[in-house]
Design an enzyme around this catalytic site. Structure first.
Site, short mmCIF file in Angstrom:
data_model
loop_
_atom_site.label_atom_id
_atom_site.label_comp_id
_atom_site.label_asym_id
_atom_site.label_seq_id
_atom_site.Cartn_x
_atom_site.Cartn_y
_atom_site.Cartn_z
N LYS A 10 0.81 -1.23 0.00
CA LYS A 10 0.00 0.00 0.00
C LYS A 10 0.85 1.28 0.00
CE LYS A 10 -4.04 -2.00 2.28
NZ LYS A 10 -5.06 -1.82 3.33
N ASP B 288 -10.09 2.53 2.70
CA ASP B 288 -10.16 1.76 3.96
C ASP B 288 -10.92 2.51 5.06
OD1 ASP B 288 -8.80 -0.54 3.12
OD2 ASP B 288 -6.84 0.35 3.53
#
Ligand code: ATR
Length: 265
Positions: free
Chosen positions: A66, A102
């Site tokens: 990420k 997220d």
């Protein structure tokens, strides 16, 4: 031609994202395919470039790529910038747009699926790694009364609190001994079957204890339940962050409830 999407990770075989996005595509009638791609530890950029060259339209990125995706993206959304990480990429004419869904996924699960509004709440966030950082800004946007970060390595919690300022406070686990409305386990302890050293005094009958991990009743959830708290796992967050990514790619919001129910079953 069918539009191609993929999730990149290492490992990635366990990922539920192909199942979730196939369900969303069926539900919304989108002509798309979604696969899991195992990229070598040092080969994420090359694997992604190959996927783009083959006509890939978008990607999800999971552990451990990420932060690298955040560096690779040509453009970042505000929420990806604030998270310091990218979990969603959209291929555009002039490069890769990096986004992070997220935090939005967590907030949607809490406020919508669990019917738990966050404004005015006292929140304790456990952990100061990427998972914690990724959800900080979306949590703060909900106007909690307090956001306290507890971490084993206090310096890391302090650095994270400093990065966000305002009402964020950092502390050691030993210093967090008041009850909280919401406690979110964003550590990786549950992955190893471990328990962050949290005081039982943090839990009360009014506490919601949320573990970002899914698929298991974790030691954190056990402790919380023992001390009267209500518990939730991260399955809803997983599906909600996927729905948000689907919206970024396709401009359509899928209905998450049947997909969460199917995964629980
Ligand atoms: P991620 O990207 O999943 O957040 P990370 O950046 O490696 O992964 O961060 C892991 C987090 O889990 C950290 O906050 C770590 O605490 P430290 O910063 O003190 O290392 C926390 N963590 C991992 N195992 C833990 C355990 N057994 N007890 C408490 N915290 C733990």
């Amino acid at each position: 031609m069918t539009d191609r999407y993929a999730v990149f990770g290492h490992p990635v075989a366990h990922s539920r994202s192909p199942y979730i996005h196939a369900a969303f595509a069926r539900q919304t009638g989108q002509d798309m395919a979604y696969e899991a791609i195992l990229a070598p530890w040092d080969g994420f950029a090359a694997a992604l470039a190959a996927f783009v060259a083959a006509g890939g339209c978008g990607a999800n990125v999971t552990v451990p790529f990420k932060e690298e995706a955040h560096q690779i993206a040509s453009r970042l959304t505000g929420r990806a910038e604030r998270a310091g990480a990218v979990n969603t990429l959209r291929m555009e004419a002039d490069g890769l747009l990096g986004d992070n869904t997220d935090g939005a996924g967590l907030v949607a699960d809490l406020t919508h699926n669990l019917d738990y509004p966050l404004d005015g709440k006292r929140i304790l966030l456990l952990g100061a790694g990427g998972a914690a950082r990724g959800v900080m800004a979306p949590l703060l946007d909900q106007h909690p009364a307090a956001l306290v970060i507890a971490n084993r390595t206090v310096d890391r919690a302090q650095a994270l609190a400093d990065a966000f300022g305002g009402c964020v406070v950092a502390c050691a686990y030993t210093e967090a001994d008041d009850s909280f409305d919401l406690i979110i386990n964003a550590t990786s302890a549950s992955l190893a079957g471990e328990l962050p050293p949290i005081s039982p005094r943090c839990f009360g009958s009014h506490t919601l204890a949320y573990d970002m991990m899914y698929g298991q009743f974790t030691p954190f959830m056990h402790l919380a339940r023992e001390h009267g708290a209500v518990t939730a796992d991260g399955l809803g967050m997983l599906v909600e962050q996927a729905a948000e990514a689907f919206f970024v790619w396709r401009g359509i919001r899928p209905d998450t409830a049947p997909v969460i129910a199917a995964l629980r079953a």
